[in-house]
Motif scaffolding. Structure first.
Motif, PDB file in Angstrom:
ATOM      1  N   LEU A  13       0.719  -1.731  -0.137  1.00 44.18           N
ATOM      2  CA  LEU A  13       0.031  -0.408  -0.035  1.00 44.18           C
ATOM      3  C   LEU A  13       0.696   1.621  -0.141  1.00 44.18           C
ATOM      4  CD1 LEU A  13      -2.746  -1.211   2.465  1.00 44.18           C
ATOM      5  CD2 LEU A  13      -2.875  -0.794   0.606  1.00 44.18           C
ATOM      6  N   GLY A  14       2.133   1.427   0.959  1.00 45.09           N
ATOM      7  CA  GLY A  14       2.860   2.072   0.440  1.00 45.09           C
ATOM      8  C   GLY A  14       3.038   2.645  -0.629  1.00 45.09           C
ATOM      9  N   THR A  15       4.017   1.873  -1.399  1.00 43.99           N
ATOM     10  CA  THR A  15       4.571   1.562  -2.779  1.00 43.99           C
ATOM     11  C   THR A  15       3.687   2.700  -3.281  1.00 43.99           C
ATOM     12  OG1 THR A  15       6.095   0.210  -2.196  1.00 43.99           O
ATOM     13  CG2 THR A  15       5.781   0.636  -4.401  1.00 43.99           C
ATOM     14  N   ARG A  16       2.119   1.640  -3.440  1.00 45.72           N
ATOM     15  CA  ARG A  16       1.525   2.622  -4.247  1.00 45.72           C
ATOM     16  C   ARG A  16       1.032   3.713  -4.601  1.00 45.72           C
ATOM     17  NH1 ARG A  16      -2.555  -2.449  -3.650  1.00 45.72           N
ATOM     18  NH2 ARG A  16      -4.242  -1.676  -5.674  1.00 45.72           N
ATOM     19  N   ILE A  17       0.825   4.172  -3.060  1.00 44.69           N
ATOM     20  CA  ILE A  17       0.213   5.439  -2.502  1.00 44.69           C
ATOM     21  C   ILE A  17       1.386   6.356  -2.793  1.00 44.69           C
ATOM     22  CG2 ILE A  17       0.196   7.217  -0.825  1.00 44.69           C
ATOM     23  CD1 ILE A  17      -1.271   4.749   1.096  1.00 44.69           C
ATOM     24  N   ILE A  18       2.642   6.525  -2.869  1.00 42.10           N
ATOM     25  CA  ILE A  18       4.010   6.616  -3.035  1.00 42.10           C
ATOM     26  C   ILE A  18       3.870   7.095  -4.946  1.00 42.10           C
ATOM     27  CG2 ILE A  18       6.470   7.371  -2.872  1.00 42.10           C
ATOM     28  CD1 ILE A  18       5.045   7.740  -0.218  1.00 42.10           C
ATOM     29  N   THR A  19       3.919   6.180  -4.952  1.00 39.66           N
ATOM     30  CA  THR A  19       3.908   6.185  -7.108  1.00 39.66           C
ATOM     31  C   THR A  19       2.930   7.020  -7.173  1.00 39.66           C
ATOM     32  OG1 THR A  19       2.655   3.583  -7.080  1.00 39.66           O
ATOM     33  CG2 THR A  19       5.485   4.363  -6.976  1.00 39.66           C
ATOM     34  N   SER A  53      -0.016   6.802  10.856  1.00 40.04           N
ATOM     35  CA  SER A  53       1.324   7.178  11.332  1.00 40.04           C
ATOM     36  C   SER A  53       2.433   8.086  10.093  1.00 40.04           C
ATOM     37  CB  SER A  53       1.942   6.668  12.202  1.00 40.04           C
ATOM     38  OG  SER A  53       2.733   5.282  11.752  1.00 40.04           O
ATOM     39  N   LEU A  54       2.183   7.446   9.405  1.00 41.94           N
ATOM     40  CA  LEU A  54       2.942   8.384   8.349  1.00 41.94           C
ATOM     41  C   LEU A  54       2.633   9.275   8.170  1.00 41.94           C
ATOM     42  CD1 LEU A  54       4.860   4.925   6.676  1.00 41.94           C
ATOM     43  CD2 LEU A  54       5.548   6.556   8.548  1.00 41.94           C
ATOM     44  N   GLY A  55       0.813   9.354   7.517  1.00 43.99           N
ATOM     45  CA  GLY A  55       0.436  10.156   6.856  1.00 43.99           C
ATOM     46  C   GLY A  55       0.126  10.003   5.885  1.00 43.99           C
ATOM     47  N   LEU A  56      -0.478   8.538   5.269  1.00 47.90           N
ATOM     48  CA  LEU A  56      -0.287   8.428   3.823  1.00 47.90           C
ATOM     49  C   LEU A  56      -2.008   8.462   3.613  1.00 47.90           C
ATOM     50  CD1 LEU A  56       2.576   8.437   3.753  1.00 47.90           C
ATOM     51  CD2 LEU A  56       2.480   6.005   2.636  1.00 47.90           C
ATOM     52  N   VAL A  57      -2.532   8.233   4.687  1.00 51.68           N
ATOM     53  CA  VAL A  57      -4.020   7.869   4.868  1.00 51.68           C
ATOM     54  C   VAL A  57      -4.480   8.595   6.028  1.00 51.68           C
ATOM     55  CG1 VAL A  57      -3.881   5.897   3.087  1.00 51.68           C
ATOM     56  CG2 VAL A  57      -3.780   5.902   5.730  1.00 51.68           C
ATOM     57  N   GLU A  58      -5.750   8.405   5.811  1.00 55.52           N
ATOM     58  CA  GLU A  58      -7.102   8.476   7.473  1.00 55.52           C
ATOM     59  C   GLU A  58      -7.960   8.099   6.772  1.00 55.52           C
ATOM     60  OE1 GLU A  58      -8.213  12.885   7.184  1.00 55.52           O
ATOM     61  OE2 GLU A  58      -8.715  12.567   5.255  1.00 55.52           O
ATOM     62  N   ARG A  62     -17.645   5.523   8.078  1.00 53.74           N
ATOM     63  CA  ARG A  62     -18.527   5.774   7.445  1.00 53.74           C
ATOM     64  C   ARG A  62     -18.033   5.457   5.502  1.00 53.74           C
ATOM     65  NH1 ARG A  62     -21.887   7.135  11.306  1.00 53.74           N
ATOM     66  NH2 ARG A  62     -21.634   9.059  10.929  1.00 53.74           N
ATOM     67  N   VAL A  63     -16.950   6.151   5.299  1.00 52.25           N
ATOM     68  CA  VAL A  63     -16.634   6.863   3.954  1.00 52.25           C
ATOM     69  C   VAL A  63     -15.386   5.424   3.713  1.00 52.25           C
ATOM     70  CG1 VAL A  63     -15.226   8.136   3.049  1.00 52.25           C
ATOM     71  CG2 VAL A  63     -16.849   9.152   4.596  1.00 52.25           C
ATOM     72  N   GLY A  64     -14.543   5.343   4.646  1.00 58.70           N
ATOM     73  CA  GLY A  64     -13.286   4.966   4.081  1.00 58.70           C
ATOM     74  C   GLY A  64     -12.116   5.303   4.363  1.00 58.70           C
ATOM     75  N   ILE A  65     -10.491   4.605   3.847  1.00 55.11           N
ATOM     76  CA  ILE A  65      -9.627   4.880   4.037  1.00 55.11           C
ATOM     77  C   ILE A  65      -9.223   5.927   2.975  1.00 55.11           C
ATOM     78  CG2 ILE A  65      -6.874   3.688   4.631  1.00 55.11           C
ATOM     79  CD1 ILE A  65      -8.743   0.968   5.012  1.00 55.11           C
ATOM     80  N   ARG A  66      -8.942   6.941   3.218  1.00 60.96           N
ATOM     81  CA  ARG A  66      -8.496   7.733   2.257  1.00 60.96           C
ATOM     82  C   ARG A  66      -7.090   8.570   2.113  1.00 60.96           C
ATOM     83  NH1 ARG A  66     -12.226  11.712   0.243  1.00 60.96           N
ATOM     84  NH2 ARG A  66     -13.004  12.061   2.350  1.00 60.96           N
ATOM     85  N   VAL A  67      -6.493   8.368   0.888  1.00 69.59           N
ATOM     86  CA  VAL A  67      -5.185   8.767   0.154  1.00 69.59           C
ATOM     87  C   VAL A  67      -5.365  10.168   0.692  1.00 69.59           C
ATOM     88  CG1 VAL A  67      -3.572   8.110  -1.386  1.00 69.59           C
ATOM     89  CG2 VAL A  67      -5.267   6.329  -1.532  1.00 69.59           C
ATOM     90  N   LEU A  68      -3.982  10.494   1.164  1.00 68.99           N
ATOM     91  CA  LEU A  68      -3.707  11.923   1.765  1.00 68.99           C
ATOM     92  C   LEU A  68      -2.784  12.675   0.742  1.00 68.99           C
ATOM     93  CD1 LEU A  68      -3.831  12.351   5.304  1.00 68.99           C
ATOM     94  CD2 LEU A  68      -5.031  12.640   4.518  1.00 68.99           C
ATOM     95  N   PRO A  69      -2.394  13.758   0.055  1.00 66.48           N
ATOM     96  CA  PRO A  69      -1.700  14.020  -0.287  1.00 66.48           C
ATOM     97  C   PRO A  69      -0.193  14.682   0.018  1.00 66.48           C
ATOM     98  CG  PRO A  69      -2.812  16.279   0.844  1.00 66.48           C
ATOM     99  CD  PRO A  69      -3.412  14.951   0.837  1.00 66.48           C
ATOM    100  N   PRO A  70       1.104  14.399  -1.003  1.00 65.26           N
ATOM    101  CA  PRO A  70       2.324  14.251  -0.466  1.00 65.26           C
ATOM    102  C   PRO A  70       2.177  15.618   0.605  1.00 65.26           C
ATOM    103  CG  PRO A  70       1.729  14.018  -3.049  1.00 65.26           C
ATOM    104  CD  PRO A  70       0.786  14.766  -2.273  1.00 65.26           C
ATOM    105  N   SER A  71       1.260  16.930   0.914  1.00 63.96           N
ATOM    106  CA  SER A  71       2.101  17.649   1.768  1.00 63.96           C
ATOM    107  C   SER A  71       1.408  17.193   3.131  1.00 63.96           C
ATOM    108  CB  SER A  71       1.546  19.017   1.405  1.00 63.96           C
ATOM    109  OG  SER A  71      -0.618  18.229   1.179  1.00 63.96           O
ATOM    110  N   ARG A  72       0.913  15.684   3.178  1.00 59.85           N
ATOM    111  CA  ARG A  72       0.371  15.876   4.629  1.00 59.85           C
ATOM    112  C   ARG A  72       1.186  14.735   4.931  1.00 59.85           C
ATOM    113  NH1 ARG A  72      -4.865  16.446   5.701  1.00 59.85           N
ATOM    114  NH2 ARG A  72      -5.273  15.055   7.908  1.00 59.85           N
ATOM    115  N   TRP A  73       2.216  13.786   3.920  1.00 62.47           N
ATOM    116  CA  TRP A  73       2.895  12.680   4.326  1.00 62.47           C
ATOM    117  C   TRP A  73       4.692  13.124   5.371  1.00 62.47           C
ATOM    118  CZ3 TRP A  73       4.664  11.682  -1.264  1.00 62.47           C
ATOM    119  CH2 TRP A  73       3.270  10.705  -2.033  1.00 62.47           C
ATOM    120  N   ASN A  74       5.356  12.141   6.044  1.00 64.87           N
ATOM    121  CA  ASN A  74       5.937  12.862   6.954  1.00 64.87           C
ATOM    122  C   ASN A  74       7.222  12.477   6.350  1.00 64.87           C
ATOM    123  OD1 ASN A  74       8.078  12.691   9.218  1.00 64.87           O
ATOM    124  ND2 ASN A  74       7.629  10.867  10.313  1.00 64.87           N
TER     125      ASN A  74
END
Length: 242
Positions: A13-19, A53-58, A62-74
């Motif tokens: 998941l981390g690799t797919r979000i970063i790419t 914890s890495l800031g990649l998702v929140e 009732r919505v799910g797991i949302r991918v966050l933008p690079p500005s939120r990553w650690n």
């Protein structure tokens, strides 16, 4: 819980979000991840916790797991750095890391010359000479290990605990350059000598020479790698206003 399954889920998941395969705003559901990754719900839950914890998702109820933008990553996390170095954003990641090192390491060298304990001064000199020897013989793995050790001891010797805690980020930078073929078979002779000059200046308590040698190392590094980040966008972190 299987550690290997947990690790694989995080890496996947981390690799797919970063790419960008999982783009900003993409919504994932735990049950779908469970099926896709062929892991238990507890593995998914723990992987998502780490990514949060890495800031990649929140996660949103009732919505799910949302991918966050690079500005939120650690940006200081070693995993995030490693994933970015393996992605199309490698150049941008190298630029950020080299700019950070260029700001910090000359100051660390000066502080080490003024403050480092005698044992660390001797260790830095020993490593610098071994590093030069490894560079001459072309032993890439030994050179990498010694290069990481050199810069880690330098940061530690500064006596600044915040500088010292950048050891992991520097190690990922140096490792990434080697893994991705950005290191020459035989390092630049001048750069090898600058490491020795830096170490000996620290040992002698010569702060100005130590800083100057570190600045030379970083200028050389910037010059060699600047082509990797041509046209790569920068990440601008929004200012939090009260």
């Amino acid at each position: 819980m299987s550690t290997s399954l947990h690790h694989r889920a995080i890496e996947n998941l981390g690799t797919r979000i970063i790419t960008g395969e999982l783009p900003t705003g993409h919504i994932m559901l735990a049950e779908h991840l469970e099926e896709e990754l062929q892991v238990s719900r507890s593995v998914v839950r723990e992987a998502v916790r780490v990514l949060q914890s890495l800031g990649l998702v929140e996660t949103t109820k009732r919505v799910g797991i949302r991918v966050l933008p690079p500005s939120r990553w650690n940006p200081f996390d070693s995993q995030v750095i490693r994933w970015r170095l393996s992605s199309d954003a490698r150049g941008a990641q190298l630029r950020s890391l080299i700019e950070l090192r260029s700001a910090v390491e000359p100051a660390a060298a000066e502080l080490a010359a003024n403050n480092a304990p005698a044992q660390l001064r001797r260790e830095l000199v020993d490593i610098a000479h071994a590093l030069r020897d490894a560079g001459h013989t072309g032993d890439a793995q030994k050179f990498l290990e010694l290069d990481i050790a050199f810069h880690s001891v330098l940061l530690s010797g500064s006596g600044n605990e915040m500088f010292a805690n950048l050891m992991g980020q520097v190690a990922e930078t140096l490792t990434g350059r080697t893994v991705h073929g950005l290191m020459p078979d035989h390092p630049h002779e001048g750069a090898l000598q600058w490491h020795v000059d830096l170490a000996e200046a620290v040992a002698a308590g010569d702060a100005a020479t130590a800083r100057a040698a570190s600045e030379q190392i970083m200028r050389r590094t910037t010059s060699r790698l600047s082509g990797t980040w041509t046209d790569q966008p920068r990440v601008f972190i929004p200012v939090r206003r009260t």
